[in-house]
Design a protein around this motif. Structure first.
Motif, PDB file in Angstrom:
ATOM      1  N   LYS A  85       0.836  -1.206   0.000  1.00  0.00           N
ATOM      2  CA  LYS A  85       0.000   0.000   0.000  1.00  0.00           C
ATOM      3  C   LYS A  85       0.870   1.254   0.000  1.00  0.00           C
ATOM      4  O   LYS A  85       0.585   2.227  -0.708  1.00  0.00           O
ATOM      5  CB  LYS A  85      -0.924   0.005   1.225  1.00  0.00           C
ATOM      6  N   PHE A  86       1.914   1.238   0.818  1.00  0.00           N
ATOM      7  CA  PHE A  86       2.812   2.393   0.884  1.00  0.00           C
ATOM      8  C   PHE A  86       3.521   2.586  -0.461  1.00  0.00           C
ATOM      9  O   PHE A  86       3.652   3.721  -0.940  1.00  0.00           O
ATOM     10  CB  PHE A  86       3.842   2.200   2.006  1.00  0.00           C
ATOM     11  N   ALA A  87       3.974   1.488  -1.048  1.00  0.00           N
ATOM     12  CA  ALA A  87       4.679   1.579  -2.332  1.00  0.00           C
ATOM     13  C   ALA A  87       3.765   2.137  -3.412  1.00  0.00           C
ATOM     14  O   ALA A  87       4.184   2.950  -4.243  1.00  0.00           O
ATOM     15  CB  ALA A  87       5.203   0.197  -2.731  1.00  0.00           C
ATOM     16  N   ALA A  88       2.507   1.713  -3.402  1.00  0.00           N
ATOM     17  CA  ALA A  88       1.544   2.196  -4.397  1.00  0.00           C
ATOM     18  C   ALA A  88       1.315   3.691  -4.267  1.00  0.00           C
ATOM     19  O   ALA A  88       1.033   4.384  -5.260  1.00  0.00           O
ATOM     20  CB  ALA A  88       0.229   1.436  -4.251  1.00  0.00           C
ATOM     21  N   ARG A  89       1.446   4.207  -3.052  1.00  0.00           N
ATOM     22  CA  ARG A  89       1.271   5.646  -2.815  1.00  0.00           C
ATOM     23  C   ARG A  89       2.581   6.412  -2.968  1.00  0.00           C
ATOM     24  O   ARG A  89       2.613   7.635  -2.782  1.00  0.00           O
ATOM     25  CB  ARG A  89       0.724   5.882  -1.395  1.00  0.00           C
ATOM     26  N   GLY A  90       3.662   5.696  -3.269  1.00  0.00           N
ATOM     27  CA  GLY A  90       4.964   6.353  -3.395  1.00  0.00           C
ATOM     28  C   GLY A  90       5.546   6.755  -2.061  1.00  0.00           C
ATOM     29  O   GLY A  90       6.328   7.718  -1.977  1.00  0.00           O
ATOM     30  N   GLN A  91       5.228   5.995  -1.007  1.00  0.00           N
ATOM     31  CA  GLN A  91       5.713   6.303   0.333  1.00  0.00           C
ATOM     32  C   GLN A  91       6.656   5.227   0.857  1.00  0.00           C
ATOM     33  O   GLN A  91       6.634   4.086   0.392  1.00  0.00           O
ATOM     34  CB  GLN A  91       4.527   6.434   1.306  1.00  0.00           C
ATOM     35  N   LEU A  92       7.439   5.608   1.846  1.00  0.00           N
ATOM     36  CA  LEU A  92       8.301   4.668   2.556  1.00  0.00           C
ATOM     37  C   LEU A  92       7.598   4.173   3.806  1.00  0.00           C
ATOM     38  O   LEU A  92       6.809   4.906   4.413  1.00  0.00           O
ATOM     39  CB  LEU A  92       9.610   5.342   2.969  1.00  0.00           C
ATOM     40  N   LEU A  93       7.912   2.948   4.203  1.00  0.00           N
ATOM     41  CA  LEU A  93       7.399   2.425   5.463  1.00  0.00           C
ATOM     42  C   LEU A  93       8.045   3.165   6.630  1.00  0.00           C
ATOM     43  O   LEU A  93       9.152   3.707   6.497  1.00  0.00           O
ATOM     44  CB  LEU A  93       7.702   0.937   5.577  1.00  0.00           C
ATOM     45  N   PRO A  94       7.392   3.201   7.789  1.00  0.00           N
ATOM     46  CA  PRO A  94       7.978   3.898   8.948  1.00  0.00           C
ATOM     47  C   PRO A  94       9.386   3.409   9.295  1.00  0.00           C
ATOM     48  O   PRO A  94      10.262   4.215   9.621  1.00  0.00           O
ATOM     49  CB  PRO A  94       6.982   3.586  10.073  1.00  0.00           C
ATOM     50  N   THR A  95       9.624   2.104   9.248  1.00  0.00           N
ATOM     51  CA  THR A  95      10.967   1.591   9.561  1.00  0.00           C
ATOM     52  C   THR A  95      11.986   2.088   8.543  1.00  0.00           C
ATOM     53  O   THR A  95      13.145   2.356   8.892  1.00  0.00           O
ATOM     54  CB  THR A  95      10.974   0.059   9.585  1.00  0.00           C
ATOM     55  N   GLU A  96      11.574   2.231   7.283  1.00  0.00           N
ATOM     56  CA  GLU A  96      12.480   2.740   6.252  1.00  0.00           C
ATOM     57  C   GLU A  96      12.788   4.219   6.480  1.00  0.00           C
ATOM     58  O   GLU A  96      13.922   4.675   6.256  1.00  0.00           O
ATOM     59  CB  GLU A  96      11.854   2.540   4.871  1.00  0.00           C
ATOM     60  N   ARG A  97      11.802   4.960   6.917  1.00  0.00           N
ATOM     61  CA  ARG A  97      12.017   6.383   7.211  1.00  0.00           C
ATOM     62  C   ARG A  97      13.041   6.555   8.324  1.00  0.00           C
ATOM     63  O   ARG A  97      13.969   7.376   8.215  1.00  0.00           O
ATOM     64  CB  ARG A  97      10.684   7.038   7.614  1.00  0.00           C
ATOM     65  N   VAL A  98      12.874   5.775   9.383  1.00  0.00           N
ATOM     66  CA  VAL A  98      13.818   5.863  10.498  1.00  0.00           C
ATOM     67  C   VAL A  98      15.214   5.442  10.044  1.00  0.00           C
ATOM     68  O   VAL A  98      16.218   6.083  10.390  1.00  0.00           O
ATOM     69  CB  VAL A  98      13.336   4.989  11.678  1.00  0.00           C
ATOM     70  N   GLY A  99      15.298   4.392   9.254  1.00  0.00           N
ATOM     71  CA  GLY A  99      16.584   3.922   8.763  1.00  0.00           C
ATOM     72  C   GLY A  99      17.312   4.961   7.942  1.00  0.00           C
ATOM     73  O   GLY A  99      18.541   5.133   8.072  1.00  0.00           O
TER      74      GLY A  99
END
Length: 539
Positions: free
Chosen positions: A46-60
């Motif tokens: 769902k995040f990928a379809a919206r062009g977003q990163l997952l929360p864990t990816e953001r923190v990383g």
């Protein structure tokens, strides 16, 4: 200082049993953390379809490459909700929180775990947020928020959460006014009260096309006033960055927002974190031993010097008043070249031990030495001789010293932490800077068997006074009920779920975690901030 001579036998049956039990408990902790991570990452498509990163990816991406991340309160809210549809045990309070390095600056990071129920607060999520804000304020850590939250779950609305929840906004204002920057990246929605988390920030980065902040969304606006407006008109990133002035930086996407946040932090020119002078000598004994030293049975004795020997530099420990109050161990050592006063117990605390600890705490305050409490006590000694020797008086002296210590205090629950001994050893209510648990730690007002025996004696005495026979079956049921009630609340899966510590750590990581905590505390003491009379307002 003299090095501790270890007498641990790694091949003994007791050591092997202790290790197996500790490994099983640690595996259970890791399973809960993995279940939570998997639940969040299952939203990846769902995040990928919206062009977003997952929360864990953001923190990383936010953290410096190869830097460590001290994650906090991962078991928050555990057991408060049923298993999800995949049979997973989800915890964490809907937040990913911890201390990590961003652009060379150590920061407190708080990210909405929007992969789980759109980032809505989970059980104990508010308490977790308030705790990490407290840590940031005490230790002068820039506070970085990655926000994307559906807000409170109205299906589980509780008025106390609404009322007490105002404290998170007050804390943001206090952080800013204390000269501690609040940096917020709005990755998605922040509605109603959540919008104030953005408004009370010093630096705001908003992701174009995704970030939204408004007090009332389109549906509520129409219901309340009849006015119709789009989400972008009400609170879109472009509007806030160009019209309302809420946003300071407009980012193209999540990656761009993280890049801007890292640049903002780099340009704070925040005083860099100190490092230990030179290379600290490692303990003489392996940290692996910590998995087998502590007995799972709290009634079995253990020499806590064996624990000290595996966490302090070169296993050197300067015992304080070792011939007096012998079951209470006090002394100084170094952890990663930082001097620290250590207090622990090889049994219940007696009047002499309490007096010694109070004296030692005062001495550490005089020398400005941080204090470390290694909790392993079943409480204070009781009985005629101990009462007559001043158990209450000397115990009160120790609690006075703990309550008013002027140096940073860190608590680690290594085993039992029962009764008033929990208070005297700087339990959560005494506001240690950091408070961690090992997987085997247990906390209660007393042992479950003691509680059951006490209530049984009360019941039998009542029957004797009324000349009635004892209902043995009913008494047996009462006993089982009391034991079950105590046992279900005593282990770390209950206490850490309730935020009665800052997280459960692998015993083998103890030295590294304590070293990091000590450096954070000392950096806070030396860091110069520029307090304001109020937080920085937006236009």
């Amino acid at each position: 200082m003299a090095a501790i001579e270890s007498t641990v036998h790694r091949t003994s049956e007791d050591f092997k049993k202790n290790r197996l039990a500790m490994e099983a408990l640690l595996d259970r902790v890791r399973k809960i953390e993995n279940d939570t991570r998997q639940a969040s990452e299952s939203s990846g498509p769902k995040f990928a379809a919206r062009g977003q990163l997952l929360p864990t990816e953001r923190v990383g991406l936010l953290l410096d490459h190869d830097s460590d991340f001290l994650e906090l309160a991962t078991l928050a809210g555990y057991g408060y909700k049923p298993l999800d549809r995949h049979g997973r045990e989800v915890a964490g309070g809907g937040l990913i929180a911890g201390i990590g390095t961003i652009s060379g600056t150590r920061c407190m990071i708080c990210a909405s775990d929007s992969g789980i129920e759109a980032g809505a607060f989970q059980p104990m999520g508010l308490e977790k947020l308030l705790r990490i804000q407290e840590i940031a304020l005490e230790n002068k850590l820039p506070f970085v928020q990655l926000i994307e939250s559906g807000g409170g779950n109205l299906m589980n609305y509780k008025v106390e959460n609404f009322v007490i929840g105002g404290e998170k906004y007050r804390n943001l204002a206090r952080l800013s006014a204390a000269g501690i920057p609040v940096i917020t990246v709005a990755h998605g929605s922040a509605t109603a009260g959540g919008a104030y988390q953005i408004g009370l920030s010093d630096y705001v980065i908003m992701v174009d096309g995704h970030a939204k902040a408004f007090l009332a969304g389109p549906a509520l606006l129409k219901a309340a006033t009849g006015e119709e407006a789009s989400e972008e008109e009400l609170g879109g990133a472009r509007m806030h960055c160009s019209t309302s002035g809420l946003g300071d930086y407009l980012a193209h996407d999540d990656r761009d927002a993280i890049r801007i946040a890292r640049e903002v932090i780099a340009l704070l020119d925040w005083e860099k974190d100190t490092a230990a002078t030179g290379t600290a000598p490692a303990p003489r004994y392996s940290a692996e031993d910590l998995m087998g030293i502590m007995p799972i049975d709290n009634n079995r004795a253990v020499d806590m010097r064996e624990i000290i020997a595996r966490i302090v530099d070169d296993s050197d420990f300067h015992d304080f008043a070792s011939q007096y109050g012998r079951d209470t161990i006090c002394g100084k050592a170094r952890i990663d070249n930082i001097a620290v006063g250590i207090i622990t117990n090889n049994g219940p605390i007696d009047p002499a031990g309490a007096a010694k600890a109070a004296h030692f705490i005062q001495a550490c305050c005089q020398s400005g030495t941080p204090l470390l409490y290694l909790n392993n006590t079943t409480g204070f000694m009781v009985g005629r001789s101990y009462e007559q020797s001043g158990s209450i008086t000397h115990g009160s002296m120790m609690i006075q010293a703990v309550s008013n210590a002027s140096v940073p205090q860190i608590t680690l629950f290594c085993g039992a932490s029962f009764g008033a001994g929990h208070y005297a050893m700087c339990g959560r209510a005494f506001s240690p800077r950091f408070c961690f648990s090992w997987p085997n730690a247990r906390c209660a007002v007393m042992g479950s068997e003691q509680a059951a025996n006490t209530m049984e004696m009360v019941a039998r005495a009542k029957s004797a006074r009324s000349n009635k026979p004892v209902d043995e079956e009913k008494l047996s049921e009462q006993r089982e009920k009391i034991i079950h009630n105590f046992e279900k609340q005593a282990d770390v899966f209950a206490t850490s779920a309730r935020l009665l510590d800052d997280g459960v750590i692998d015993p083998r990581d103890t030295r590294a975690v304590l070293a990091k905590a000590l450096h954070i505390c000392l950096d806070a003491q030396t860091r110069t901030t520029h307090p304001l009379s109020f937080s920085v307002p937006h236009p």
